[in-house]
Structure formats: C-alpha cells, structure tokens
Scaffold this active site. Structure first.
Site, short mmCIF file in Angstrom:
data_model
loop_
_atom_site.label_atom_id
_atom_site.label_comp_id
_atom_site.label_asym_id
_atom_site.label_seq_id
_atom_site.Cartn_x
_atom_site.Cartn_y
_atom_site.Cartn_z
CG ASP A 67 18.31 60.47 -9.28
OD1 ASP A 67 19.04 60.88 -10.19
OD2 ASP A 67 18.56 60.66 -8.08
CG ASN A 136 18.21 64.01 3.13
OD1 ASN A 136 19.00 63.49 2.35
ND2 ASN A 136 16.96 64.29 2.80
CG HIS A 138 19.14 62.25 -0.82
ND1 HIS A 138 18.38 63.38 -1.00
CD2 HIS A 138 20.26 62.47 -1.55
CE1 HIS A 138 19.00 64.21 -1.80
NE2 HIS A 138 20.15 63.69 -2.14
CD GLU A 143 14.74 63.00 -0.26
OE1 GLU A 143 15.73 62.96 0.50
OE2 GLU A 143 14.57 63.93 -1.07
P1 PGA Z 1 25.27 67.09 -4.99
O1 PGA Z 1 24.07 66.10 -4.70
O2 PGA Z 1 26.30 66.28 -5.69
O3 PGA Z 1 24.68 68.15 -5.87
O4 PGA Z 1 25.74 67.59 -3.67
C1 PGA Z 1 24.35 64.85 -4.18
C2 PGA Z 1 23.05 64.21 -3.79
O5 PGA Z 1 22.13 64.91 -3.35
O6 PGA Z 1 22.96 62.98 -3.92
#
Ligand code: PGA
Length: 243
Positions: A67, A136, A138, A143
């Site tokens: 992304d 959450n 994702h 999302e």
């Molecule tokens: P993080 O993010 O590695 O910064 O915890 C993971 C994500 O949101 O996919």
C-alpha cells in the site's frame, strides 16, 4: 495455519528473514510482497544483515508493496516509498525498476490501481507476501467491511488507523485520509503468506484472526481460508492464544 511462537521481536524478525532467504535462494527471481509499519522493521534489518554477509541477493528479485498513502510525494518522509528505500532498498542490490509500490500521487488514481494489479499478474503473482495486522484486523489498508473480492483499490482510512499512524506525523491533521492498497483478493492470490505479529496490544487481534469467524468485519480472518499461511508471533502477541 502454521503458527510459530518466537521468544521476542528479534527472534520473530530473524525467523521471517530466514524464510525470505530460503525463498530467494530456491528461486532467485522470486516476487516478494512487502509491508510497511513498525512490525517489519526488524525483518528488514535482518535482511540487510544477511545481504551484507552474502547470504541473499536481490539482483533478480521483484517486490510489490501492499500500500501507499494518497497525496504524498515519493520524497515525503512519511510516504511508504521513502520508508522502503530508507529501511531496505537503499541497502541491498534490488533494481529500482523492480521494486514496486502503488503511486499514491498519480493523476488518475483509479487507473493506477488497475495498472498495479495487472503489473503483479504480469510478474507471475506473488511468491511470498509479508503481512502485518492492524488492531481492527486490517491487512494492508483493507479496513473492516472491505469485500473479500477486492482488488487493488482506493480506501478511506479508518479514524482508528489514522490515530494509530499519527505517531509518525507531526499531528493527526497531517495523516492522509486515503490510501491505495492491494485488495483482499490480491493478497489471497499470493502463493504463500507470512504474517508477523508483535506486542501485547496485538494479542486480541491475533486471537480473533486464528479463532474468530471468517467475516469481512475482521479482514484478517480471511487468512483462515488460505492454504499456506505462516504466522510468526512473539510471546506478547500470543498471550491470548490457547494453542
Ligand atoms: P504496525 O502496523 O506494524 O505499525 O503495527 C501494522 C498494520 O497496521 O498493518
């Protein structure tokens, strides 16, 4: 799903680096799916370490990132383009033209999504996709509520995601409101998936991913349906798992 419990963050990162090294050694022109965020930083350090020791070469490797934020130029230090170059690409022998990220600054974002998705197909699909998981559920920036059939698309970021990522920006107002992300179906097309999970704040998400119902309300739950998923999680992250 294969679940590997690592002692700590470092061991999680080392195990993941070993998998990637084995993949590239078996298939030097592998297509790797990469992720950003805090979780894979240690993996990239380990990869650079192995590269410096001559254990892995990216000469023929192609990478696709999950992304990118919409509206940040490549040289913005919060863009994922910048992150990937600073933490990995600038330190290894990958060819610039073989390290792909969605262009969140494209004039026509819809067209960019289609172009990105076809580029992955044209490269032969992803051999190993590295994933993190959001609080959450994702994966990428997919999302809750994202259709499981989704391909690369533009998303409106959840407020919770913007808040979680605000730590990297001057203020929450600077956090982009949109991103381009590979879709859930794009991720599920990867031949193999390695999901990294670290820290007690992710324990509940991991438990839900492994034992919860498969539902679009919790995007990562779809991984239960993939035939080759390896979860590498540190002890804090596995605290709510009974297995
Ligand atoms: P993080 O993010 O590695 O910064 O915890 C993971 C994500 O949101 O996919």
């Amino acid at each position: 799903m294969n679940i590997i419990k690592a002692e700590n963050y470092k061991e999680m990162s080392q195990i993941a680096a070993k998998y990637l090294t084995e993949q590239v050694s078996a298939k030097p022109n592998s297509v790797l799916g990469l992720a950003t965020g805090s979780t894979p930083e240690g993996l990239y350090e380990e990869i650079i370490h192995r590269y410096n020791k001559g254990e892995i070469s990216f000469k023929d490797v192609t990478t696709y990132n999950l992304d990118e934020y919409v509206g940040l130029a490549n040289d913005n230090d919060q863009s994922y383009y910048y992150y990937m170059h600073k933490l990995l690409f600038d330190h290894i022998n990958i060819k610039e033209e073989q390290a792909y990220l969605p262009n969140g600054d494209a004039a026509d974002l819809q067209e960019e999504c289609i172009r990105y998705e076809s580029s992955i197909q044209a490269a032969g699909g992803i051999d190993i996709q590295i994933l993190g998981i959001g609080l959450n559920g994702h994966i990428g920036f997919n999302e809750p509520g994202t259709p499981f059939s989704s391909k690369t698309h533009i998303v409106d970021l959840d407020e919770s995601t913007r808040e979680a990522n605000a730590r990297f920006f001057k203020s929450i107002d600077d956090v982009p409101k949109q991103a381009i992300t590979m879709g859930i179906d794009s991720i599920m097309q990867a031949k193999r998936i390695i999901l990294l999970v670290s820290g007690s704040q992710k324990a509940e998400a991991l438990e839900r991913l492994v034992n919860g119902p498969v539902t679009e309300d919790f995007p990562a739950s779809i991984l239960q349906k993939h035939s080759d998923v390896t979860i590498i999680a540190d002890q804090d992250a596995t605290s709510k798992l009974s297995v």
